[in-house]
Design a protein around this motif. Structure first.
Motif, PDB file in Angstrom:
ATOM      1  N   THR A   1       2.090  16.217   0.633  1.00  0.00           N
ATOM      2  CA  THR A   1       0.805  15.655   1.326  1.00  0.00           C
ATOM      3  C   THR A   1       0.937  14.177   1.585  1.00  0.00           C
ATOM      4  N   SER A   2       2.080  13.713   1.252  1.00  0.00           N
ATOM      5  CA  SER A   2       2.379  12.231   1.450  1.00  0.00           C
ATOM      6  C   SER A   2       2.513  11.656   2.762  1.00  0.00           C
ATOM      7  N   TRP A   3       2.457  12.472   3.898  1.00  0.00           N
ATOM      8  CA  TRP A   3       2.598  12.058   5.023  1.00  0.00           C
ATOM      9  C   TRP A   3       1.145  11.711   5.513  1.00  0.00           C
TER      10      TRP A   3
ATOM     11  N   SER B   1       0.673  -0.957  -0.257  1.00  0.00           N
ATOM     12  CA  SER B   1      -0.104   0.039   0.084  1.00  0.00           C
ATOM     13  C   SER B   1       0.767   1.185  -0.064  1.00  0.00           C
ATOM     14  N   LEU B   2       1.711   1.242   0.771  1.00  0.00           N
ATOM     15  CA  LEU B   2       2.984   2.517   0.750  1.00  0.00           C
ATOM     16  C   LEU B   2       3.501   2.753  -0.389  1.00  0.00           C
ATOM     17  N   TRP B   3       3.954   1.507  -1.171  1.00  0.00           N
ATOM     18  CA  TRP B   3       4.538   1.560  -2.595  1.00  0.00           C
ATOM     19  C   TRP B   3       3.658   2.232  -3.529  1.00  0.00           C
ATOM     20  N   VAL B   4       2.363   1.442  -3.513  1.00  0.00           N
ATOM     21  CA  VAL B   4       1.246   2.054  -4.309  1.00  0.00           C
ATOM     22  C   VAL B   4       1.333   3.534  -4.482  1.00  0.00           C
ATOM     23  N   LEU B   5       0.930   4.083  -2.847  1.00  0.00           N
ATOM     24  CA  LEU B   5       0.968   5.455  -2.672  1.00  0.00           C
ATOM     25  C   LEU B   5       1.926   6.287  -3.323  1.00  0.00           C
ATOM     26  N   ASN B   6       3.251   5.956  -3.062  1.00  0.00           N
ATOM     27  CA  ASN B   6       4.257   6.610  -3.491  1.00  0.00           C
ATOM     28  C   ASN B   6       4.597   6.480  -5.122  1.00  0.00           C
ATOM     29  N   PHE B   7       4.115   5.429  -5.755  1.00  0.00           N
ATOM     30  CA  PHE B   7       4.410   5.121  -7.088  1.00  0.00           C
ATOM     31  C   PHE B   7       3.254   5.667  -7.931  1.00  0.00           C
TER      32      PHE B   7
END
Length: 429
Positions: A305-307, A276-282
């Protein structure tokens, strides 16, 4: 018979105990996260407090050619900066910042107290009418006009683009960074704003028709979810009871069954959180299909707003990791106890064998154990004098008697009468 019992136990544990325990672990973790005051109220308040700072950073960096290479996007932000219009200024002068800080934040604080059980639940209303009034104020129109005045005049292509926007809905398209007829541009922007505000609700009700719960809504729901562990525990207990042949094997079956459900749940929670974190960053969660609206701005917004999504993912999956880890520890402890129980039983069996009398001792009278007494060494001559010949058994006596009988000669007294009897006969002759 033992093999049949183990097969039945395996079927119960594999098809009922382990799958249900796996599902309950995830359900409890997600429920605990979704109804927690930290997730529902504290996190939104933290986001609201950070909105002005995030908006200022986005506004400043969007004017840089190093960050935004699309000229049309940079032109709009440069025009806003030249007009002296900043996000913080707009929010302060229109009252939007006060609505976020007082109205919305206070409503979320009250909702958090209800979830924690600090106050009785009542219908909490989030009034959106002040927000709608702020967005429809004439101050917004003046800021818009000040920005349009800083743009260069439109050429023929720019005028056609503004004309197309005036005929159709704005949609995902962003107008070109040029100044058309100000009246036309003002009407277009005002119409889009009115359409967006009209779709908003006037109020949002929270905890409608909720009765008083003494320990708090969040705690009661969490405790109820924990009680669901009794369902897989029942099936695992039945399966272990059927397959067990001793207390040690019962604990071993139980511990291994729990570990077979908890370890996959723990690994899956780590995997899903990482993905999930990888998808949000990608993949940007904010996007636009407009050719004139740069995706670089989306990347900039995502960066600033990534946090927020990271914190949401952490809040959602951290309880799942904690619950599955706790269940793993419980299963491991039960598995270790199985070896301790086995050692105790063996120790008791050995103690009973030492203390309890043997079957032979029950038939014969108990004999006291004689301890060897240390004696002085006696010379061989004295030993010969003192020692007596051992008692002879009945067989030895019999054999000696027969030998004595065979060796003893017949007595003369027995032979004499025969001689005397023969004497007179000879004389007669």
């Amino acid at each position: 018979m033992t093999a049949a019992r183990k097969i039945i136990a395996l079927l119960i544990i594999i098809f009922f105990g382990i799958p249900i325990l796996f599902g309950v672990i995830w359900f409890v973790g997600l429920t605990k996260a979704s109804v927690s005051p930290e997730f529902l109220t504290d996190l939104p308040r933290e986001i609201i407090a950070d909105i002005p700072e995030m908006a200022e950073e986005i506004f400043t960096e969007a004017q840089s050619e190093r960050v935004i290479k699309d000229e049309n996007t940079r032109a709009w932000f440069r025009a806003a900066a030249e007009a002296g219009v900043t996000p913080t200024q707009v929010m302060e002068e229109t009252g939007l910042h006060d609505w976020f800080r007082y109205e919305l934040s206070e409503t979320l604080r009250e909702a958090g107290e209800v979830l924690r059980g600090k106050r009785r639940p009542r219908t909490i209303v989030l009034d959106l009418r002040p927000l709608k009034e702020i967005l429809l104020r004439d101050d917004i129109d003046r800021y818009t006009m000040r920005i349009l005045e800083q743009l260069p005049p439109c050429d023929e292509e720019g005028m056609l683009a503004w004309a197309e926007i005036s005929k159709e809905d704005w949609g995902d398209e962003w107008p070109p960074a040029c100044r058309p007829d100000l009246d036309i541009a003002q009407d277009i922007l005002k119409y889009e704003r009115i359409e967006a505000v009209s779709e908003m609700e006037e109020e949002i009700e929270i905890f409608e028709d909720v009765r008083f719960i003494p320990f708090g809504i969040s705690r009661v729901i969490t405790w109820f979810s924990y009680s669901l562990f009794l369902i897989p525990a029942f099936f695992i207990f039945i399966g272990a009871l059927i397959a067990a042949t001793s207390p040690a094997s019962f604990f071993r079956w139980t511990g291994v069954s729990i570990l077979f459900a908890a370890i996959p749940a723990l690994l899956l929670s780590f995997f899903v959180r990482s993905v999930s974190l990888w998808v949000l960053n990608f993949v940007p969660y904010s996007y636009s299909h407009a050719e004139t609206w740069s995706t670089e701005l989306n990347d900039l917004i995502l960066e600033k707003t990534s946090w927020i999504p990271v914190t949401i993912v952490e809040h959602l999956f951290s309880p799942v990791v904690a619950v599955s880890g706790t269940v793993c520890v419980v299963g491991l402890v039960i598995f270790v106890i199985s070896f301790m129980v086995r050692d105790r039983i063996q120790t008791r069996i050995v103690e009973r064998q030492i203390v309890a009398p043997t079957p032979e001792s029950t038939e014969k009278p108990p004999q006291t154990e004689e301890k060897p007494v240390e004696t002085e060494e006696i010379p061989d001559e004295k030993k010969a004098v003192q020692t007596e010949p051992p008692d002879k058994g009945p067989k030895e006596l019999k054999s000696e008697g027969e030998e004595f009988k065979e060796k003893t000669p017949e007595s003369e007294e027995v032979r004499e009468p025969e001689i005397e009897s023969e004497g007179p006969d000879k004389n007669k002759e």
